[in-house]
Design an enzyme around this catalytic site. Structure first.
Site, PDB file in Angstrom:
ATOM      1  CG  HIS A  83      -6.356  -0.198  -1.839  1.00  0.00           C
ATOM      2  ND1 HIS A  83      -7.481  -0.650  -1.184  1.00  0.00           N
ATOM      3  CD2 HIS A  83      -6.488   1.160  -1.892  1.00  0.00           C
ATOM      4  CE1 HIS A  83      -8.256   0.364  -0.861  1.00  0.00           C
ATOM      5  NE2 HIS A  83      -7.677   1.478  -1.287  1.00  0.00           N
TER       6      HIS A  83
ATOM      7  CB  CYS B 212     -10.951  -3.415   0.885  1.00  0.00           C
ATOM      8  SG  CYS B 212     -10.161  -2.523  -0.479  1.00  0.00           S
TER       9      CYS B 212
ATOM     10  CG  ASN C 245      -0.291  -0.169   2.534  1.00  0.00           C
ATOM     11  OD1 ASN C 245       0.572  -1.032   2.708  1.00  0.00           O
ATOM     12  ND2 ASN C 245      -0.698   0.629   3.505  1.00  0.00           N
ATOM     13  CG  MET C 246       2.647   2.807  -2.676  1.00  0.00           C
ATOM     14  SD  MET C 246       3.241   3.232  -4.337  1.00  0.00           S
ATOM     15  CE  MET C 246       4.064   4.799  -3.975  1.00  0.00           C
ATOM     16  CD  GLU C 247      -1.677   4.674   3.930  1.00  0.00           C
ATOM     17  OE1 GLU C 247      -2.271   3.607   4.139  1.00  0.00           O
ATOM     18  OE2 GLU C 247      -1.116   5.330   4.834  1.00  0.00           O
TER      19      GLU C 247
ATOM     20  CD  GLU D 157      -5.320  -6.342  -1.803  1.00  0.00           C
ATOM     21  OE1 GLU D 157      -5.950  -6.963  -0.929  1.00  0.00           O
ATOM     22  OE2 GLU D 157      -5.005  -5.135  -1.675  1.00  0.00           O
TER      23      GLU D 157
ATOM     24  CB  CYS E 156      -8.497  -4.793  -3.534  1.00  0.00           C
ATOM     25  SG  CYS E 156      -7.395  -3.489  -2.949  1.00  0.00           S
TER      26      CYS E 156
END
Length: 294
Positions: free
Chosen positions: A102, A129, A89-91, A104, A132
């Site tokens: 996300h 989720c 995951n990248m935020e 995936e 995804c």
């Protein structure tokens, strides 16, 4: 070795640590394992493929950029070629929630942008989720792709997404990871050409608004991202996120970006420019250009 892998490597069995250490010595280990490397790891550990993928998840999760949630999710996409692709995951601090990637999505687009033709399975350390699950339904592997989660039997996407809505409901024949060429003329300098080539690979059957991003790092390395559209619209992944995903997985950081180019149609039904420039500005990149596809 990139510092992100140091503690994760120590979580692995001793024989796996020994087999992986030479690969991870590269500061820019590309967060993927070739079919030959996977085969060598299977022999060194005595594991089967499923067990090996689960054992590798700490390395994938170590690639996470969880600046907002502090919650690392790792995924491994297993390609039909035999190559395995890490994802996480990248935020983005200072951007909006809608710009996040996300795990995936990260693993899938990693495989796609590396030229993988289709996926056999996704292994992830937490249940996907709904966002995804819908994103995966755009793939050419469809509802038959296997999803492996810790502590439970493997099931297909169809199990996790019953009564699914997807591209076939909209009579879309060309799916994500199928070969595509939007046919725009490739011209300009190397970075501009890379952005246009990325736009040509876009999967944009709903908006008919392909786009691509190319990022040039200080050492001259170029990473590109192509727009990946979704039948449910919201799970679509912008081209910037695809490029940032590759850059980060390859061990580069946002301050390494010295120049960025977005290629898109100036009359497109969707325009990526505002979101692209705002996110890059939040990451500290000011040298951003827009090239119109022709």
């Amino acid at each position: 070795m990139h510092q992100r892998f140091q503690s994760a490597l120590l979580q692995l069995p001793g024989e796996m640590q020994s087999a992986l250490a030479p690969l991870l010595e590269d500061e820019h280990f590309p967060a993927m394992l070739s079919a030959g490397q996977v085969s060598s790891l299977l022999k060194a550990t005595g594991m089967d493929e499923d067990a090996l993928a689960f054992a590798l998840l700490p390395l994938a999760a170590a690639c996470a950029r969880a600046d907002l949630s502090s919650f690392n999710v790792g995924a491994i996409a297993r390609g039909v070629s035999g190559t395995w692709y890490f994802g996480a995951n990248m935020e983005f601090h200072g951007a909006t929630m809608q710009q996040t990637v996300h795990a995936e999505q990260s693993a899938i687009t990693h495989a796609w942008l590396r030229g993988e033709k289709s996926l056999r399975a996704i292994t992830v350390n937490y249940t996907p989720c709904g966002h995804c699950r819908q994103f995966m339904n755009e793939l050419n592997s469809g509802l038959d792709i296997n999803i492996h989660l810790p502590g439970r039997p493997a099931h297909t996407l169809g199990h996790y997404l019953p009564d699914a809505f997807g591209p076939k409901d909209l009579n879309i024949k060309t799916l994500l990871m199928d070969e595509q060429d939007q046919g725009y003329t490739v011209q300009g300098d190397a970075l501009t050409q890379a952005a246009i080539c990325a736009a040509n690979r876009s999967h944009a059957p709903y908006s008919k608004a392909p786009s691509g991003v190319a990022l040039e790092c200080r050492d001259g390395t170029i990473f590109t991202g192509s727009y990946a559209e979704n039948a449910a619209f919201n799970p679509s992944l912008p081209p910037l996120q695809g490029a940032l995903n590759l850059l980060s997985l390859h061990g580069y950081d946002y301050p390494d970006i010295q120049r960025a180019i977005l290629a898109e149609r100036d009359d497109g039904a969707l325009i990526q420019w505002q979101a692209t420039s705002a996110t890059l500005n939040a990451l500290g990149c000011q040298n951003i250009e827009r090239v119109c596809l022709a």
